[in-house]
Write an enzyme that holds these catalytic residues in place. Structure first.
Site, PDB file in Angstrom:
ATOM      1  N   ASP A 113      41.702  34.381  42.474  1.00 19.05           N
ATOM      2  CA  ASP A 113      40.864  34.941  43.264  1.00 19.05           C
ATOM      3  C   ASP A 113      40.076  33.749  44.116  1.00 19.05           C
ATOM      4  OD1 ASP A 113      39.416  36.661  45.118  1.00 19.05           O
ATOM      5  OD2 ASP A 113      38.193  37.249  43.325  1.00 19.05           O
ATOM      6  N   HIS A 160      41.520  41.508  39.729  1.00 19.36           N
ATOM      7  CA  HIS A 160      40.642  40.636  39.274  1.00 19.36           C
ATOM      8  C   HIS A 160      39.795  41.384  38.381  1.00 19.36           C
ATOM      9  CE1 HIS A 160      38.801  42.246  42.889  1.00 19.36           C
ATOM     10  NE2 HIS A 160      38.953  41.175  43.500  1.00 19.36           N
ATOM     11  N   ASN A 193      42.289  39.274  54.394  1.00 20.17           N
ATOM     12  CA  ASN A 193      40.867  39.222  55.028  1.00 20.17           C
ATOM     13  C   ASN A 193      40.449  37.887  56.004  1.00 20.17           C
ATOM     14  OD1 ASN A 193      40.441  37.624  52.909  1.00 20.17           O
ATOM     15  ND2 ASN A 193      38.186  38.000  52.571  1.00 20.17           N
ATOM     16  N   HIS A 219      41.308  45.950  45.058  1.00 23.19           N
ATOM     17  CA  HIS A 219      40.050  45.342  44.619  1.00 23.19           C
ATOM     18  C   HIS A 219      39.207  46.911  44.115  1.00 23.19           C
ATOM     19  CE1 HIS A 219      36.118  43.014  45.011  1.00 23.19           C
ATOM     20  NE2 HIS A 219      35.592  44.200  45.088  1.00 23.19           N
ATOM     21  N   HIS A 274      46.661  35.715  44.214  1.00 20.59           N
ATOM     22  CA  HIS A 274      45.446  36.377  44.824  1.00 20.59           C
ATOM     23  C   HIS A 274      44.497  35.012  45.196  1.00 20.59           C
ATOM     24  CE1 HIS A 274      41.973  39.353  44.741  1.00 20.59           C
ATOM     25  NE2 HIS A 274      41.664  38.486  45.638  1.00 20.59           N
ATOM     26  N   ASP A 315      41.689  44.184  50.052  1.00 18.49           N
ATOM     27  CA  ASP A 315      40.885  43.012  49.718  1.00 18.49           C
ATOM     28  C   ASP A 315      39.867  43.544  49.204  1.00 18.49           C
ATOM     29  OD1 ASP A 315      40.656  40.113  48.878  1.00 18.49           O
ATOM     30  OD2 ASP A 315      39.515  39.904  50.717  1.00 18.49           O
ATOM     31  N   HIS A 344      42.591  33.176  48.986  1.00 18.43           N
ATOM     32  CA  HIS A 344      41.998  33.338  50.236  1.00 18.43           C
ATOM     33  C   HIS A 344      42.042  31.948  50.788  1.00 18.43           C
ATOM     34  CE1 HIS A 344      39.918  36.452  47.924  1.00 18.43           C
ATOM     35  NE2 HIS A 344      40.227  37.293  48.987  1.00 18.43           N
ATOM     36  N   ARG A 346      41.681  31.493  54.295  1.00 18.58           N
ATOM     37  CA  ARG A 346      40.520  31.671  55.342  1.00 18.58           C
ATOM     38  C   ARG A 346      41.341  31.398  56.778  1.00 18.58           C
ATOM     39  NH1 ARG A 346      37.207  34.320  52.348  1.00 18.58           N
ATOM     40  NH2 ARG A 346      36.211  33.340  50.678  1.00 18.58           N
TER      41      ARG A 346
END
Lengths: 312, 447
Positions: B309, B236, B96, B183, B62, B156, B64, B66
């Protein structure tokens, strides 16, 4: 008279002695407001920025008048009239203001903690004129000043704060200050408008108005934001008024000389009956008058602190 | 046994009392043997690992990264550098991005960027969007995404409120042999609040999110998984209430798995005091009681994996009043250090961490991993459990410096990461004699 604070973020930072200094200073300035020429040169040549990123009539005007009566130059800035609407960050806005070297920034902002955020980034004094739901220290100080004018002391007095406690910075600051000054504080409102974990606040909590005002020496109504109904916190305003509107009838169990306060603006007939708002026991306009004196005191203390060499 | 071409000697293996040598050949594990001083590994590159702990390469399920769309926060290159510095050989990145990873072309762009940026570096495994645009209205083309390389699906941080749509998403994903990651947040209860609802939020005047907002959706997902007999993975998990629901579900045989993150094992809502935006994360940091429940759940297998995360943000985005700041903690580089702190406290042991951050997530999402069995990929971490390091912006490879660990000293640090027997990251004196090509890719900044 020593003043150890650079900023006023909340009343929790003040000691009882600090509060006494504010009250004493405010009392000395109150007399100026009654003169035909309401101006002294105390802060001549000093600059105060009134940065109101949220709508305000009373507080902004009160600070403006307080500054001008001390001969400070006041500069008003609103969110809609600032580069915040162009996407500028709060940090950049206040750094820009700071570059113009003001002596104090009075800030009203919709986000809790915004005043502390600004205070950490500027060298001049920052006075919190209300940040989100967090704190409204000058309102609490003027409320205490108003009550002290009437009673001389808050020890053994019972003050009931009524209405939307959950979203109220006025309530949060008043709970701290009134308790510090010895008052027995009660909170009253529907469960939906009481903060979660309010049991940790060390005050009495009621959802029954009659019980809440029983024997109270003062009842402080809070403004009910009308959008609370849309947020599902209330069925409708009529029902709220039926349960919590303060009136002569609902005050019958209170102390016979009970005082009524409201920080304004008032929704007549919802938070307080029109007749009670205008009655002799109402201190609502006294609060407004006290506000100017208290804010004069605060501007004086914070701006002249460096002149006196007061240490933090 | 064939002759090794790489030998890392004198290492500590979790739960093994004696020192060992790790022997590799052509990018795979040959074996692990007791260390015998003086042993010569002829024709092999020999690295002295004295004092270091040997761990398999980690998998983050998990993160991100970007890219595409928010490269000022992180890009695939900086994200993979952070992953390597944190000991991660596999990184699953969330959907995302901007545009959202809901088409094969976005998935392919991500994997291509990773391969180009760092061939032989940490492997990137995209997670596809569950619904188009993450809008929660219609299913994303999951088969197309799976074919392009997605290894799971998730909406997400925008949980799907529509239970019927979520059910169909679980069914459709399972047909493809992949699972849904949810999530868990009842989206109508204080969305994006960023802090726990309780005494601290009441005092600070900040809107809080109650733990039941998470637990309500955990309960929904568990009921769906039970009804459909289709697995669901809960992202999470942050609170005791969720743990209790998962524990009961697992006891009944419901196919549910769950993760939590190192920051939920260390920090509480108190971290938000002073309107600390670095502690603003979704779900929010909870209470000490929740922390203890999560650690126990990890120990007992109620929570299956740890994930970071990793949610990098630019400094200016966090330098705002609390309510305006985005949620997220940059976590890839502090994950292992924070996890090993718990071994010092006796709350987890090193074998737990290997299970939670390597074997379990890799098995769950069918990713390559190393159990030090002959033939496994030679993905391994050399970890110094005693090295203290101060977390500063300069010490982090991620563009995201947004961590509540900033300014704190952590004990335990990744000294090197090898993937396929090649050093992709080394730190300080631990650096092996790298090839020229490897040197170019090695991030040897000491801090």
């Amino acid at each position: 008279m020593s003043w150890p604070h650079k900023d006023l973020l909340d009343v929790s930072q003040l000691s009882r002695d600090d509060v006494a200094v504010v009250m004493k200073t405010a009392a000395s300035f109150r007399e100026i407001n009654a003169r035909p020429v309401k101006k002294v040169p105390t802060l001549k040549g000093r600059s105060v920025v009134l940065f109101f990123a949220e709508p305000s009539t009373r507080t902004k005007t009160s600070f403006d008048m307080a500054g001008k009566r001390l001969s400070a130059d006041t500069f008003a800035l609103t969110k809609s009239g600032s580069s915040l609407v162009k996407g500028e960050s709060l940090k950049d806005t206040v750094l820009t203001l700071l570059a113009m070297n003001p002596d104090a920034i009075v800030i009203r902002h919709g986000e809790s903690g915004a005043a502390a955020f600004v205070a950490e980034r500027v060298s001049c004094a920052v006075i919190n004129a209300g940040d989100g739901r967090h704190a409204h220290p000058t309102q609490a100080l003027l409320d205490a000043f108003t009550l002290l004018e009437k009673w001389g002391t808050l020890a053994d007095k019972t003050v009931c704060i009524l209405g939307d406690i959950a979203h109220s910075r006025v309530a949060r600051s008043n709970v701290i200050l009134l308790s510090m000054l010895g008052a027995n504080v009660r909170l009253c409102g529907p469960r939906t408008l009481l903060p979660p974990s309010v049991d940790g606040w060390g005050v009495e909590v009621h959802s029954d108005l009659k019980k809440a005002v029983a024997g109270a020496h003062a009842v402080m109504c809070l403004r009910l934001q009308l959008e609370r109904q849309q947020a599902g916190l209330l069925p409708d305003l009529r029902e709220y008024a039926g349960r919590f509107c303060l009136s002569s009838a609902t005050l019958t169990g209170a102390d016979p000389d009970v005082k009524v306060l409201h920080p304004g603006p008032i929704n007549r007939g919802i938070e307080i009956s029109s007749e009670l708002a205008d009655a002799g026991q109402s201190l609502i306009l006294d609060q407004v008058a006290s506000g100017v004196a208290v804010r004069m005191a605060l501007l004086h203390l914070f701006i002249t602190r460096k002149d006196r060499g007061d240490k933090e | 046994m064939a002759l090794p071409d790489l030998a890392v000697t004198n290492l500590i293996l979790p739960e093994t009392p004696h020192a060992v040598d790790l022997l590799c050949r052509k990018g795979h594990v040959l074996g692990v043997s007791p260390h015998a001083p003086g042993t010569a590994y002829e024709n092999a590159r020999v690295i002295d690992g004295r004092g270091l702990t040997l761990l398999p390469g980690l998998t983050d399920a998990h993160a991100h990264l970007r890219e595409p769309g928010q490269e000022w926060k992180e890009d695939i290159a900086s994200g993979l550098a952070a992953a390597a510095a944190g000991g991660f050989s596999n990184v699953m990145c969330m959907a995302n991005t901007s545009p959202v990873n809901d088409t094969a072309s976005i998935t392919e762009h991500m994997t291509k960027r990773a391969a180009e940026t760092w061939p032989g570096g940490p492997r990137l495994f995209p997670i596809g969007a569950l619904t188009r645009g993450l809008l929660g209205k219609e299913l994303a083309p999951m088969a197309e995404l799976a074919q392009a390389g997605c290894v799971a699906f998730s909406n997400d941080g925008r949980p799907v409120a529509d239970a019927e749509l979520f059910r169909h998403a679980m069914e459709y994903a399972w047909d493809l042999g992949l699972r849904v990651i949810d999530h868990c947040e009842e989206p109508t209860m204080s969305p994006g609040a960023g802090m726990n609802e309780g005494r601290v939020s009441s005092r600070l005047g900040l809107p809080g999110q109650p733990d039941v907002a998470e637990a309500i959706q955990v309960a929904r997902d568990v009921l769906l998984a039970d009804y459909l007999r289709i697995p669901v993975h809960l992202a999470h998990v942050s609170c005791r209430r969720s743990v209790e629901i998962i524990e009961r579900a697992k006891a009944r045989g419901v196919p549910v798995t769950a993760e939590t993150c190192p920051h939920y094992l260390h920090f509480t809502e108190a971290e938000v005091e002073g309107y600390n935006t670095l502690a603003k994360v979704s779900p929010p940091l909870r209470t000490r009681d929740d922390v203890l429940a999560l650690i126990q759940a990890l120990r007992e297998g109620v929570i299956d994996i740890l994930a970071t995360d990793h949610a990098p943000h630019a400094a200016h985005e966090k330098e705002t009043p609390f309510g305006e700041a985005p949620c997220g903690i940059s976590g890839l580089e502090t994950a292992l250090s924070l996890s090993f702190v718990l071994t010092d406290k006796g709350m987890l042991d090193a074998a737990d961490i290997v299970r939670l951050f390597s074997s379990n997530p890799a098995r769950l999402f069918k990713l390559p991993h190393n159990t030090f069995t002959p033939g496994d990929p030679a993905d391994f971490v050399l970890f110094d459990p005693r090295q203290a390091w101060k977390v500063t912006p300069e010490s982090l490879f991620s563009k995201g410096k947004n961590t509540p660990c900033l300014g704190r000293t952590l004990t335990g640090r990744v000294m090197a990461l090898y993937i396929g027997g090649q050093p992709v990251f080394t730190r300080g004196e631990c650096a092996p004699a790298a090839t020229a090509a490897a040197s170019r890719r090695t991030h040897g900044r000491s801090s």
